[in-house]
Design a protein around this motif. Structure first.
Motif, PDB file in Angstrom:
ATOM      1  N   SER A 183      38.461  32.590 -39.681  1.00  0.00           N
ATOM      2  CA  SER A 183      38.527  33.956 -39.156  1.00  0.00           C
ATOM      3  C   SER A 183      37.872  33.962 -37.780  1.00  0.00           C
ATOM      4  O   SER A 183      37.502  32.905 -37.267  1.00  0.00           O
ATOM      5  N   ASP A 184      37.680  35.140 -37.221  1.00  0.00           N
ATOM      6  CA  ASP A 184      37.021  35.249 -35.915  1.00  0.00           C
ATOM      7  C   ASP A 184      35.536  34.915 -35.973  1.00  0.00           C
ATOM      8  O   ASP A 184      34.870  34.864 -34.939  1.00  0.00           O
ATOM      9  N   SER A 185      35.014  34.688 -37.177  1.00  0.00           N
ATOM     10  CA  SER A 185      33.590  34.383 -37.306  1.00  0.00           C
ATOM     11  C   SER A 185      33.279  33.249 -38.283  1.00  0.00           C
ATOM     12  O   SER A 185      32.113  33.012 -38.586  1.00  0.00           O
ATOM     13  N   ILE A 189      35.835  30.984 -30.651  1.00  0.00           N
ATOM     14  CA  ILE A 189      36.539  32.084 -31.298  1.00  0.00           C
ATOM     15  C   ILE A 189      35.770  33.362 -30.976  1.00  0.00           C
ATOM     16  O   ILE A 189      34.771  33.319 -30.257  1.00  0.00           O
ATOM     17  N   LYS A 190      36.217  34.484 -31.477  1.00  0.00           N
ATOM     18  CA  LYS A 190      35.667  35.778 -31.058  1.00  0.00           C
ATOM     19  C   LYS A 190      34.148  35.875 -31.207  1.00  0.00           C
ATOM     20  O   LYS A 190      33.455  36.274 -30.286  1.00  0.00           O
TER      21      LYS A 190
END
Length: 140
Positions: free
Chosen positions: A34-36, A76-77
């Motif tokens: 995921s973004d985290s 990533i984010k």
């Protein structure tokens, strides 16, 4: 007892949504969930299945990385993973570049006989809580 430290990166390839880094001692596989969430798995021998009792979801997507002579970076984010190539070490940072955690520069991941040990950097305000012990202080 045989003591072996994860050494230098010898080969790097991307296979679908997995980044595979090979050293003389072992192989590292990296997935983005995921973004985290970034997952790293380092092993001397992988079989065809990918099993984790800690991660039940499937990798979320494909991802990009940058590579220089010294390191590999996956951003990533919410987090950034910087992978030192020589020797192979994994370090996490938040989106603003603040260190979150990483391998000890000297020992990183190593094998002591059949045991796998991961030496980590410990920051002054950080605590390691060990819940596998039967007695004693939890703050390790």
């Amino acid at each position: 007892m045989n003591f072996e430290i994860l050494g230098n990166t010898e080969h790097l390839k991307k296979a679908g949504n997995i980044l595979i880094i090979q050293s003389k001692e072992a192989t590292a596989r990296i997935w983005i969930y995921s973004d985290s969430i970034i997952r790293i798995n380092v092993s001397k021998a992988f079989d065809d299945t990918d099993r984790s009792f800690a991660v039940i979801q499937q990798p979320a997507r494909d991802f990009e990385f940058t590579e220089s002579d010294e390191e590999i970076t996956i951003a990533i984010k919410a987090i950034q993973l910087q992978i030192s190539k020589n020797p192979l070490r994994f370090n996490f940072y938040n989106a603003e570049g603040k260190p979150l955690g990483g391998d000890d520069d000297r020992f990183g991941i190593n094998w002591q006989g059949d045991r796998v040990i991961n030496y980590r950097k410990l920051y002054p305000d950080e605590k390691i809580i060990g819940l596998g012990e039967k007695t004693g202080n939890l703050n390790k």
